[in-house]
Design a protein around this motif. Structure first.
Motif, PDB file in Angstrom:
ATOM      1  N   ASP A  14       5.402   1.254   0.790  1.00  0.00           N
ATOM      2  CA  ASP A  14       6.018   1.040  -0.144  1.00  0.00           C
ATOM      3  C   ASP A  14       5.185   1.988  -1.712  1.00  0.00           C
ATOM      4  N   HIS A  15       4.497   2.195  -1.256  1.00  0.00           N
ATOM      5  CA  HIS A  15       3.517   2.983  -1.518  1.00  0.00           C
ATOM      6  C   HIS A  15       2.298   3.760  -0.831  1.00  0.00           C
ATOM      7  N   VAL A  16       2.104   5.090  -0.752  1.00  0.00           N
ATOM      8  CA  VAL A  16       0.821   5.795  -0.414  1.00  0.00           C
ATOM      9  C   VAL A  16       0.365   6.117  -1.183  1.00  0.00           C
ATOM     10  N   LEU A  17      -0.877   6.673  -1.225  1.00  0.00           N
ATOM     11  CA  LEU A  17      -2.127   7.321  -2.126  1.00  0.00           C
ATOM     12  C   LEU A  17      -2.989   8.428  -1.711  1.00  0.00           C
ATOM     13  N   PHE A  18      -3.090   9.195  -2.030  1.00  0.00           N
ATOM     14  CA  PHE A  18      -4.114  10.278  -2.106  1.00  0.00           C
ATOM     15  C   PHE A  18      -5.170  10.177  -2.936  1.00  0.00           C
TER      16      PHE A  18
END
Length: 146
Positions: A14-18
Motif C-alpha cells: 500500500d505504501h513504500v518509502l526510502f
C-alpha cells in the motif's frame, strides 16, 4: 526510485518509502515513496536512531530485515512507536535496512493496511533483498566517484 517503484508494483504494498540517514540530526528520514497520501507521509516519517527502543531503531541497530504481520500482536505492539501509529494506516510492515561497512545509511519500508494481508513467498523475499543489495552497490559506486 526505480527500485522502490519495483517493490511497490511487484509486491502490491500500500505504501513504500526510502529513508536516508541524516547524520546531523541523528535520525532516519523518508526521502521519497509511493502510495496513497504519500506527500503527507514523507515529511513526518522519521525517527531518531538512539535510544534503541522501537522496531525501527531495532532494525537499524541489529542490522536485520524485519517483517511484522500485525503491529497489534502482543509480541510486538509495545515496539511500535506512537508517531508511526498516528501517521500510518498500516497494520503489516516490512523494513530492509541499507548498510555500508556495517553503518546504517538508509532503509526500504513497505506496508499493507490490513494485518496478515502481506504474503511474501521466499523467492520474492530474496528478490526484494537483491533489490536492496543493488541499491547498496549503486550508492557505493556513487560514493567512489563512479
Amino acid at each position: 526510485r526505480m527500485i522502490l517503484e519495483t517493490m511497490y508494483r511487484s509486491v502490491g504494498f500500500d505504501h513504500v518509502l526510502f529513508c536516508t540517514r541524516d547524520a546531523k540530526l541523528g535520525c532516519m528520514s523518508a526521502r521519497f515513496g509511493f502510495g496513497d497520501g504519500i506527500d503527507k507521509i514523507i515529511p513526518k516519517f522519521q525517527f531518531k536512531l538512539d535510544p534503541v527502543s522501537d522496531v525501527f531503531q531495532l532494525v537499524m541497530a541489529k542490522q536485520a530485515d524485519v517483517f511484522v504481520e500485525d503491529i497489534d500482536a502482543e509480541s510486538i505492539a509495545q515496539r511500535i512507536p506512537a508517531w508511526y501509529r498516528e501517521l500510518m494506516p498500516a497494520k503489516t510492515l516490512v523494513v530492509f535496512p541499507l548498510l555500508i561497512d556495517k553503518k546504517p545509511i538508509g532503509l526500504f519500508y513497505g506496508d499493507k493496511k490490513t494485518a496478515h494481508d502481506l504474503v511474501i513467498p521466499h523467492d520474492q523475499l530474496n528478490l526484494l533483498k537483491t533489490l536492496r543489495n543493488q541499491a547498496i552497490l549503486a550508492i557505493r559506486h556513487k560514493q567512489s566517484g563512479g
